[in-house]
Scaffold this motif. Structure first.
Motif, PDB file in Angstrom:
ATOM      1  N   LYS A   5     -27.340  79.745 -58.531  1.00 52.94           N
ATOM      2  CA  LYS A   5     -27.772  78.347 -58.455  1.00 52.94           C
ATOM      3  C   LYS A   5     -27.722  77.775 -59.867  1.00 52.94           C
ATOM      4  N   ILE A   6     -27.018  76.672 -60.030  1.00 53.47           N
ATOM      5  CA  ILE A   6     -26.897  76.030 -61.330  1.00 53.47           C
ATOM      6  C   ILE A   6     -27.593  74.678 -61.257  1.00 53.47           C
ATOM      7  N   GLU A   7     -28.588  74.477 -62.116  1.00 51.64           N
ATOM      8  CA  GLU A   7     -29.285  73.200 -62.180  1.00 51.64           C
ATOM      9  C   GLU A   7     -28.898  72.523 -63.483  1.00 51.64           C
ATOM     10  N   LYS A   8     -28.437  71.291 -63.395  1.00 50.25           N
ATOM     11  CA  LYS A   8     -28.070  70.529 -64.583  1.00 50.25           C
ATOM     12  C   LYS A   8     -29.218  69.593 -64.914  1.00 50.25           C
ATOM     13  N   ILE A   9     -29.712  69.705 -66.131  1.00 52.62           N
ATOM     14  CA  ILE A   9     -30.862  68.937 -66.596  1.00 52.62           C
ATOM     15  C   ILE A   9     -30.357  67.813 -67.492  1.00 52.62           C
ATOM     16  N   SER A  10     -30.942  66.627 -67.356  1.00 46.61           N
ATOM     17  CA  SER A  10     -30.486  65.498 -68.165  1.00 46.61           C
ATOM     18  C   SER A  10     -31.200  65.455 -69.520  1.00 46.61           C
ATOM     19  N   THR A  11     -30.433  65.078 -70.534  1.00 45.52           N
ATOM     20  CA  THR A  11     -30.948  64.868 -71.879  1.00 45.52           C
ATOM     21  C   THR A  11     -30.390  63.541 -72.363  1.00 45.52           C
ATOM     22  N   GLN A  12     -31.191  62.812 -73.093  1.00 43.83           N
ATOM     23  CA  GLN A  12     -30.754  61.511 -73.588  1.00 43.83           C
ATOM     24  C   GLN A  12     -31.024  61.433 -75.076  1.00 43.83           C
ATOM     25  N   LYS A  13     -30.030  60.977 -75.855  1.00 46.36           N
ATOM     26  CA  LYS A  13     -30.220  60.733 -77.280  1.00 46.36           C
ATOM     27  C   LYS A  13     -30.112  59.234 -77.498  1.00 46.36           C
ATOM     28  N   ARG A  14     -30.959  58.724 -78.373  1.00 47.32           N
ATOM     29  CA  ARG A  14     -30.948  57.295 -78.649  1.00 47.32           C
ATOM     30  C   ARG A  14     -30.954  57.122 -80.163  1.00 47.32           C
ATOM     31  N   TYR A  15     -30.033  56.301 -80.674  1.00 42.01           N
ATOM     32  CA  TYR A  15     -29.945  56.003 -82.098  1.00 42.01           C
ATOM     33  C   TYR A  15     -30.327  54.536 -82.280  1.00 42.01           C
ATOM     34  N   VAL A  16     -31.218  54.255 -83.225  1.00 39.86           N
ATOM     35  CA  VAL A  16     -31.669  52.898 -83.479  1.00 39.86           C
ATOM     36  C   VAL A  16     -31.203  52.504 -84.879  1.00 39.86           C
ATOM     37  N   TYR A  17     -30.305  51.520 -84.949  1.00 38.63           N
ATOM     38  CA  TYR A  17     -29.773  51.032 -86.211  1.00 38.63           C
ATOM     39  C   TYR A  17     -30.491  49.753 -86.600  1.00 38.63           C
ATOM     40  N   ASP A  18     -30.823  49.605 -87.862  1.00 36.74           N
ATOM     41  CA  ASP A  18     -31.434  48.383 -88.373  1.00 36.74           C
ATOM     42  C   ASP A  18     -30.409  47.713 -89.283  1.00 36.74           C
ATOM     43  N   ILE A  19     -29.728  46.691 -88.769  1.00 34.53           N
ATOM     44  CA  ILE A  19     -28.624  46.062 -89.482  1.00 34.53           C
ATOM     45  C   ILE A  19     -29.010  44.632 -89.850  1.00 34.53           C
ATOM     46  N   PRO A  20     -28.885  44.274 -91.124  1.00 34.73           N
ATOM     47  CA  PRO A  20     -29.196  42.912 -91.549  1.00 34.73           C
ATOM     48  C   PRO A  20     -28.268  41.888 -90.891  1.00 34.73           C
ATOM     49  N   GLU A  21     -28.809  40.706 -90.629  1.00 35.75           N
ATOM     50  CA  GLU A  21     -28.047  39.618 -89.994  1.00 35.75           C
ATOM     51  C   GLU A  21     -26.784  39.278 -90.786  1.00 35.75           C
ATOM     52  N   THR A  22     -26.874  39.343 -92.106  1.00 39.87           N
ATOM     53  CA  THR A  22     -25.707  39.006 -92.933  1.00 39.87           C
ATOM     54  C   THR A  22     -24.544  39.962 -92.668  1.00 39.87           C
ATOM     55  N   ASP A  23     -24.826  41.223 -92.395  1.00 38.16           N
ATOM     56  CA  ASP A  23     -23.760  42.185 -92.099  1.00 38.16           C
ATOM     57  C   ASP A  23     -23.189  41.976 -90.699  1.00 38.16           C
ATOM     58  N   LEU A  24     -24.010  41.488 -89.776  1.00 40.53           N
ATOM     59  CA  LEU A  24     -23.516  41.204 -88.423  1.00 40.53           C
ATOM     60  C   LEU A  24     -22.520  40.058 -88.431  1.00 40.53           C
ATOM     61  N   MET A  25     -22.627  39.184 -89.415  1.00 38.82           N
ATOM     62  CA  MET A  25     -21.718  38.036 -89.508  1.00 38.82           C
ATOM     63  C   MET A  25     -20.277  38.489 -89.729  1.00 38.82           C
ATOM     64  N   LYS A  26     -20.080  39.709 -90.202  1.00 38.59           N
ATOM     65  CA  LYS A  26     -18.736  40.266 -90.394  1.00 38.59           C
ATOM     66  C   LYS A  26     -17.947  40.226 -89.078  1.00 38.59           C
ATOM     67  N   PHE A  27     -18.665  40.344 -87.960  1.00 40.88           N
ATOM     68  CA  PHE A  27     -18.034  40.340 -86.644  1.00 40.88           C
ATOM     69  C   PHE A  27     -18.310  39.056 -85.863  1.00 40.88           C
ATOM     70  N   GLY A  28     -18.981  38.086 -86.494  1.00 40.86           N
ATOM     71  CA  GLY A  28     -19.212  36.816 -85.813  1.00 40.86           C
ATOM     72  C   GLY A  28     -20.647  36.572 -85.407  1.00 40.86           C
ATOM     73  N   GLY A  29     -21.564  37.423 -85.818  1.00 42.24           N
ATOM     74  CA  GLY A  29     -22.975  37.219 -85.501  1.00 42.24           C
ATOM     75  C   GLY A  29     -23.482  38.154 -84.418  1.00 42.24           C
ATOM     76  N   GLU A  30     -24.797  38.076 -84.197  1.00 44.49           N
ATOM     77  CA  GLU A  30     -25.471  38.987 -83.273  1.00 44.49           C
ATOM     78  C   GLU A  30     -24.920  38.910 -81.851  1.00 44.49           C
ATOM     79  N   HIS A  31     -24.708  37.689 -81.348  1.00 49.60           N
ATOM     80  CA  HIS A  31     -24.225  37.511 -79.977  1.00 49.60           C
ATOM     81  C   HIS A  31     -22.843  38.160 -79.779  1.00 49.60           C
ATOM     82  N   ILE A  32     -21.965  37.973 -80.747  1.00 50.20           N
ATOM     83  CA  ILE A  32     -20.602  38.536 -80.665  1.00 50.20           C
ATOM     84  C   ILE A  32     -20.651  40.061 -80.756  1.00 50.20           C
TER      85      ILE A  32
END
Length: 79
Positions: A5-32
């Motif tokens: 019997k093989i039981e597969k267990i779920s694992t979740q990894k979450r990465y939280v990035y803190d990026i300044p708004e000025t750097d997001l503008m490189k791609f067009g802003g937060e919405h983009i």
């Protein structure tokens, strides 16, 4: 006869990035950036996951005992 019997267990990894708004503008802003992430845009993903990250991130790992799939096989069957 031996049964496995093989039981597969779920694992979740979450990465939280803190990026300044000025750097997001490189791609067009937060919405983009949100839209590009939803579409898995490779430029934005590569930017966030650089080999040497520009932005510090927090990593959270959640492991649970919740089984999301069970498989039964005969011991001699290839897995």
């Amino acid at each position: 006869m031996r049964i496995v019997k093989i039981e597969k267990i779920s694992t979740q990894k979450r990465y939280v990035y803190d990026i300044p708004e000025t750097d997001l503008m490189k791609f067009g802003g937060e919405h983009i950036v949100k839209m590009k992430l939803q579409n898995e845009d490779s430029d934005v993903l590569d930017w966030l996951e650089e080999e040497e990250p520009t932005y510090e991130y927090e990593e959270f790992e959640e492991s649970g005992d919740e089984v999301y799939e069970t498989e039964w096989v005969h011991e001699d069957d290839e897995i």
